[in-house]
Motif scaffolding. Structure first.
Motif, short mmCIF file in Angstrom:
data_model
loop_
_atom_site.label_atom_id
_atom_site.label_comp_id
_atom_site.label_asym_id
_atom_site.label_seq_id
_atom_site.Cartn_x
_atom_site.Cartn_y
_atom_site.Cartn_z
N ARG A 279 -4.23 -13.32 0.43
CA ARG A 279 -3.47 -12.81 -0.90
C ARG A 279 -2.67 -11.64 -0.55
O ARG A 279 -1.54 -11.42 -1.14
CB ARG A 279 -4.45 -12.39 -1.85
N THR A 280 -3.24 -10.74 0.39
CA THR A 280 -2.39 -9.51 1.04
C THR A 280 -1.22 -10.20 1.75
O THR A 280 -0.14 -9.50 1.66
CB THR A 280 -3.39 -8.81 2.16
N LEU A 281 -1.44 -11.10 2.58
CA LEU A 281 -0.25 -11.72 3.08
C LEU A 281 0.81 -12.20 2.43
O LEU A 281 1.94 -11.94 2.37
CB LEU A 281 -0.64 -12.68 4.17
N TYR A 282 0.59 -13.48 1.18
CA TYR A 282 1.49 -14.05 1.03
C TYR A 282 1.70 -13.91 -0.50
O TYR A 282 2.62 -14.37 -1.04
CB TYR A 282 0.89 -15.68 0.92
N LEU A 283 0.95 -12.99 -1.35
CA LEU A 283 0.97 -12.52 -2.73
C LEU A 283 1.33 -11.13 -2.77
O LEU A 283 2.50 -10.70 -3.55
CB LEU A 283 -0.12 -13.19 -3.52
N GLU A 284 0.62 -10.36 -2.31
CA GLU A 284 0.98 -8.96 -2.70
C GLU A 284 1.91 -8.35 -1.72
O GLU A 284 2.47 -8.88 -0.59
CB GLU A 284 -0.50 -8.00 -2.06
N LYS A 285 2.57 -7.25 -2.07
CA LYS A 285 3.54 -6.38 -1.15
C LYS A 285 2.82 -5.17 -0.80
O LYS A 285 2.98 -4.11 -1.67
CB LYS A 285 4.84 -6.21 -1.76
N SER A 286 1.73 -5.21 0.01
CA SER A 286 0.69 -3.90 0.06
C SER A 286 0.36 -3.49 1.41
O SER A 286 -0.18 -2.37 1.74
CB SER A 286 -0.39 -4.23 -0.50
N TYR A 287 0.88 -4.29 2.49
CA TYR A 287 0.45 -4.10 3.81
C TYR A 287 1.54 -4.01 4.59
O TYR A 287 2.61 -4.66 4.61
CB TYR A 287 -0.50 -5.09 4.42
N ASP A 288 1.86 -2.81 5.52
CA ASP A 288 2.84 -2.60 6.37
C ASP A 288 2.90 -3.00 7.70
O ASP A 288 3.84 -2.80 8.61
CB ASP A 288 3.22 -1.00 6.16
N PHE A 289 1.78 -3.66 8.17
CA PHE A 289 1.53 -3.66 9.52
C PHE A 289 1.76 -2.87 10.65
O PHE A 289 2.22 -3.18 11.87
CB PHE A 289 2.57 -5.01 10.02
N ALA A 290 1.60 -1.62 10.24
CA ALA A 290 1.90 -0.48 11.12
C ALA A 290 0.98 -0.52 12.36
O ALA A 290 1.37 -0.07 13.48
CB ALA A 290 1.76 0.89 10.39
#
Length: 611
Positions: A279-290
């Motif tokens: 869900r974090t990868l494909y649905l949310e816009k919440s993770y910046d991969f820093a």
């Protein structure tokens, strides 16, 4: 009191002249300064070298009770044939059957490795030569290397193409050295500083709870740990799916710490393949991969319901955590036409605390696989619609139809949005009489708050349709099990919602801090239809909202890779959805209920949404 010079180490008082003392003081001052600067530099280099290594400080007791350890310890080990890991990238494909095709994500894995890692070459190991547009597009970046089909290893049968690929990658790394990547791993940051090590893998799961994932392996030619790992394939058993590829290297690594460098779980394999991770990868816009050097996008787990059939337009226009990272490899150095679309907000930027306002977008004939839901609030929290159409009965309105099966709307929200004060407003029409259908769901880390359909008295059925109303229920996730919170149930009111073909307006208001009203109230057309003065959100559920669903929600009895759980899906039409980081007043709710969504997206500067 002794002088400054007398307090210095190795000071010798011999009655020397004052000038000599000053000179000694200056020399030692410069020496101390040199030692401090050099020490800081060395400390910085050391921190930099371990910044991506496993952060675990309390290592679990060593597991010595597995048969492969003896094989690894007694294996004949030769010295590595190079002093660094060569900048050669390896991919393995085309083992499954003749004329395989590359999907868009496979091309982007190759393109990202080419652009980010700047390798000397990319060796593409294959048995069956791929065909198709994406392979032709990628071919100029590749050095093609045909390989025989692996049927056994140390006399053990190897039949599945995934296990065959496991063997091919190990033998290729032993021969050439370099960086092996799966074709569903997107490179995000250079990893040149890791080339000094002999052998590198990364944890899968927090603290390596799953193991060390072989979707990214870095090795010098003939690396010692690589030889030991390969030797353990003498015990290979294809029925134990990921034991030799993921679990076993994780068990072996603590026994040979001088031969392997272990990166922490965020380096390549976070977010994970479970429901929250996908869900974090494909649905949310919440993770910046820093903290990621790359990200494994878990094609097998996500393909069926989250990524199958994605196009370049989808990646460019759907703003989730993953696509926002992949987009640059399609732009190929060109400016992003929507530069603010991937901005991640902790909270709404608006004074009225409106999070987002979504109206039904235009849909071409047929069903939309993926469709962006544009937010016109200025916060750029665009949503996603899956498998939707315009097959709604009210032809004067533009609305999206969810089919009651595997179709849904998902709206991401700012990353620190709290359920403690939260309002969702939406227009909906349904003629379904399904019991337990999902009208709307608020998702937190460990729980879901459902607005669900409930059947009323069968005696009130009309033309075979049983009336339904809406009630509220809360589900808590405990590991893989979801359980209902019985004390937080809010029973449906006797007001039917499905006996006409009209759109009705619904508002769910949550406010744990306003003692003058119930903490949870559901309105229909400006009137209360469900509330509970004793309702409480469970503390263990987490208060941060991770998204809002309509029509269906994340599977509860399985993962995304299994058939979609349609037991809770609802066939309905939706339009004009709004979310606030506050509770609305009754006057505001009644004003919203009097507004009819119009066909075009309006300038909301004169409406409640931007008042």
């Amino acid at each position: 009191m002794p002088s400054t010079a007398q307090r210095l180490p190795m000071y010798r008082s011999s009655g020397a002249r004052m000038g000599h003392v000053r000179g000694t003081h200056r020399r030692w001052k410069f020496r101390y300064l040199f030692f401090i600067v050099a020490g800081c530099w060395l400390l910085r280099q050391w921190i930099r070298s371990i910044a991506t290594l496993s952060e675990d400080t309390a290592a679990p007791p060593l597991d010595t009770q597995f048969k492969e350890l003896a094989i690894a310890r007694t294996a004949r080990i030769d010295s590595p044939t190079d002093t660094v890991i060569p900048k050669i990238v390896h991919f393995v494909y085309g083992l499954r059957g003749p004329e395989p095709t590359l999907d868009l994500v496979h091309y982007l894995a190759i393109k990202s490795a080419h652009d980010v890692l700047s390798p000397e070459k990319i060796i593409f190991h294959y048995h069956y030569m791929p065909v198709g547009e994406m392979f032709e597009k990628a071919k100029s970046m590749l050095t093609l290397r045909p390989v025989p089909l692996v049927t056994e290893v140390f006399g053990q049968p190897v039949s599945h193409y995934a296990h065959q690929a496991d063997v091919v990658r190990l033998t290729a790394l032993q021969q050439f050295g370099g960086i092996y990547l799966d074709l569903d791993l997107i490179s995000l940051q250079p990893i040149d500083h890791l080339l000094q090590h002999e052998f590198v893998m990364a944890q899968e799961g927090i603290g390596g709870s799953v193991g060390l994932c072989n979707a990214m392996v870095m090795a010098r030619p003939n690396a010692r740990f690589l030889q030991r790992w390969y030797a353990t394939y003498r015990s290979f058993d294809s029925s134990d799916w990921n034991y030799h590829s993921v679990v076993l290297p994780g068990k072996l690594a603590p026994h040979f710490p001088n031969e392997i460098t272990v990166l922490n779980y965020t380096a390549f394999f976070w977010p994970l393949w479970d429901g929250p991770g996908l869900r974090t990868l494909y649905l949310e816009k919440s993770y910046d991969f820093a903290n990621n050097f790359g990200t494994h996008i878990w094609e097998s787990a996500a393909n069926k319901h989250l990524m199958k059939g994605i196009t370049e337009d989808d990646i460019m226009n759907i703003d989730n955590s993953l696509f926002c990272q992949m987009r640059r490899f399609l732009l190929d150095g060109q400016p992003d036409p929507r530069p603010d679309a991937c901005r991640i907000l902790p909270h709404t930027t608006r004074s009225d605390q409106l999070v987002g306002h979504w109206q039904a977008p235009p849909i071409k004939e047929g069903e939309a696989n993926f469709l962006p839901l544009e937010d016109d609030s200025g916060n750029n929290v665009n949503g996603i619609a899956r498998h939707v159409t315009h097959h709604c009965p009210d032809k004067a309105k533009r609305a999206v139809h969810v089919n009651g099966e595997d179709s849904y709307l998902f709206l991401s929200v700012p990353t620190e949005t709290s359920i403690d004060r939260f309002t969702v407003s939406w227009w909906m029409q349904t003629s379904s009489d399904k019991h337990g259908g999902t009208a709307m769901v608020i998702q937190t880390e460990h729980a879901k708050l459902y607005v669900r359909t409930e059947k009323l008295d069968n005696a009130l059925a009309h033309n075979g349709t049983v009336p339904i109303s809406l009630g509220l229920s809360t589900l808590i996730r405990d590991d893989w099990i979801w359980r209902t919170q019985e004390n937080d149930q809010v029973q449906a009111s006797p007001f039917p919602i499905n006996m006409d073909l009209r759109f009705h307006h619904y508002t769910l208001v949550i406010d744990h801090f306003n003692r003058s009203t119930p903490p949870i109230i559901l309105y229909m057309d400006g009137h209360v239809i469900a509330s509970n003065n004793r309702w409480e959100w469970p503390p263990e559920a987490g208060s941060i909202v991770h998204g809002v669903w309509f029509g269906s929600s994340e599977p509860e009895k399985s993962n995304y890779q299994d058939p979609w759980d349609t037991d809770l899906s609802l066939e309905a039409c939706y339009d004009d959805i709004r979310i606030w980081e506050r509770s609305l007043s009754l006057d505001e709710i009644q004003k919203l209920a009097q507004e009819r969504p119009v066909e075009s997206i309006v300038d909301t500067s004169s409406s409640l949404s931007s008042s």
